[in-house]
Design a protein around this motif. Structure first.
Motif, short mmCIF file in Angstrom:
data_model
loop_
_atom_site.label_atom_id
_atom_site.label_comp_id
_atom_site.label_asym_id
_atom_site.label_seq_id
_atom_site.Cartn_x
_atom_site.Cartn_y
_atom_site.Cartn_z
N GLN A 40 1.98 5.25 6.49
CA GLN A 40 3.27 3.92 7.02
C GLN A 40 1.98 3.12 8.11
OE1 GLN A 40 6.75 3.40 6.61
NE2 GLN A 40 7.02 1.77 8.66
N TYR A 41 1.61 1.61 8.47
CA TYR A 41 0.91 0.88 8.93
C TYR A 41 2.58 0.56 9.89
CZ TYR A 41 -3.04 4.56 7.46
OH TYR A 41 -4.21 4.91 7.30
N ASP A 42 2.06 0.35 11.34
CA ASP A 42 3.20 -1.22 12.09
C ASP A 42 1.83 -1.21 12.63
OD1 ASP A 42 4.96 0.11 10.34
OD2 ASP A 42 6.02 1.26 11.90
N ARG A 100 4.90 11.19 0.93
CA ARG A 100 4.87 10.04 2.01
C ARG A 100 3.70 9.95 1.76
NH1 ARG A 100 10.40 8.89 5.16
NH2 ARG A 100 12.09 9.81 3.69
N GLY A 101 3.68 8.33 1.40
CA GLY A 101 2.15 7.72 1.73
C GLY A 101 2.01 7.41 3.16
N ASP A 145 5.14 -1.71 7.86
CA ASP A 145 4.47 -1.29 6.66
C ASP A 145 3.57 -1.74 6.06
OD1 ASP A 145 3.46 0.86 4.46
OD2 ASP A 145 5.79 0.33 3.05
N TYR A 146 3.23 -3.03 6.82
CA TYR A 146 2.21 -3.99 6.44
C TYR A 146 0.84 -3.67 5.50
CZ TYR A 146 -0.68 -2.38 9.85
OH TYR A 146 -2.00 -1.75 10.85
N THR A 147 0.25 -2.84 4.75
CA THR A 147 -1.25 -2.53 4.34
C THR A 147 0.26 -2.06 2.71
OG1 THR A 147 -0.78 -0.02 4.31
CG2 THR A 147 -2.01 -0.69 5.56
N ARG A 148 1.33 -2.35 2.52
CA ARG A 148 1.76 -1.58 1.28
C ARG A 148 3.17 -3.14 0.74
NH1 ARG A 148 3.10 4.05 0.46
NH2 ARG A 148 4.62 3.81 3.17
N ASN A 149 3.49 -3.17 1.65
CA ASN A 149 5.23 -3.82 1.27
C ASN A 149 6.10 -4.50 2.57
OD1 ASN A 149 7.49 -5.24 -0.04
ND2 ASN A 149 8.61 -3.73 0.38
N THR A 150 5.47 -5.79 3.81
CA THR A 150 4.97 -5.83 4.78
C THR A 150 6.50 -6.21 5.07
OG1 THR A 150 3.46 -6.35 4.88
CG2 THR A 150 4.77 -7.46 6.49
#
Length: 229
Positions: free
Chosen positions: A181-183, A178-179, A210-215
């Protein structure tokens, strides 16, 4: 600033936040009550037991009250100095009770906590690592939280007086295949010292997941009853 002014500000923030996030299609709104029990074994060693329930208030563009998960957790804290402590805990999250398609979770947590109070305001730093075990994957999460709290009357909180808590927390989750995930989380809460060993807290928490990909914006209405022995 008086307690009444703070309460008014909370109401305004709640209304503005609701108007902003309800306009987003992926928005979720939760109600999360919590009951916590703190028990001091010695002056440097303590236990915390917590029961928590997470419930949908708003999802799929409509309001409805529906259970999501129920948590049982235990934490042990060890003071290593006047303003420093470390701890370890575990949590079990029941998800299948509310949705048979979802799986339960076992979580282990380790943390380091430091505080300082140069004047009235107390500053807190918390570093956490977590291992979240699911049937098909293990997620490793790394967290840092910065907190401010202070009494709304005088230099310390007395019985029947209120205090304010503000914090922000950054999270990184990683798992095999999995990539990352930043929150990011932002919390504002009011607390009341009802009795010497009884506290009540209520507030809002806004999460950007997941704000760097799909917030995914998420809003929580939190409440906590904290008992100390």
């Amino acid at each position: 600033m008086t307690t009444s002014c703070i309460r008014t500000l909370f109401i305004l923030v709640f209304i503005l936040s609701a108007q902003l996030v309800l306009s987003q299609e992926s928005f979720l709104f939760y109600l999360q009550p919590q009951l916590a029990l703190n028990y001091n074994v010695t002056s440097s060693y303590s236990h915390n037991f917590t029961l928590s329930s997470r419930n949908f208030i708003y999802r799929e563009d409509k309001f409805k009250l529906e259970g999501r998960n129920f948590d049982i957790s235990h934490f042990s804290n060890f003071k290593t100095g006047v303003n420093t402590s470390f701890g370890a805990g575990l949590m079990y999250r029941f998800r299948k009770l509310f949705d048979n398609t979802r799986t339960n979770e076992l979580r282990f947590t380790q943390q380091l906590n430091t505080t300082s109070r140069p004047m009235v305001v107390r500053y807190g730093h918390r570093w956490r690592t977590e291992q979240r075990f699911f049937p098909d994957v293990t997620v490793h999460r790394f967290r840092y939280r910065f907190t401010l709290d202070f009494p709304l009357e005088g230099e310390k909180v007395d019985i029947n007086e209120a205090y304010l808590i503000l914090n922000t927390e950054a999270l990184l989750s990683v798992a095999s295949s999995r990539g990352a995930q930043y929150d990011q989380r932002f919390t504002a809460a009011l607390g009341w010292l009802l009795e010497e060993k009884v506290q009540l807290q209520a507030g809002l928490e806004y999460r950007l997941e997941d704000y760097t990909r799909n917030t995914h914006p998420v809003l929580f209405l939190n409440s906590s009853l904290i008992l100390s022995l």
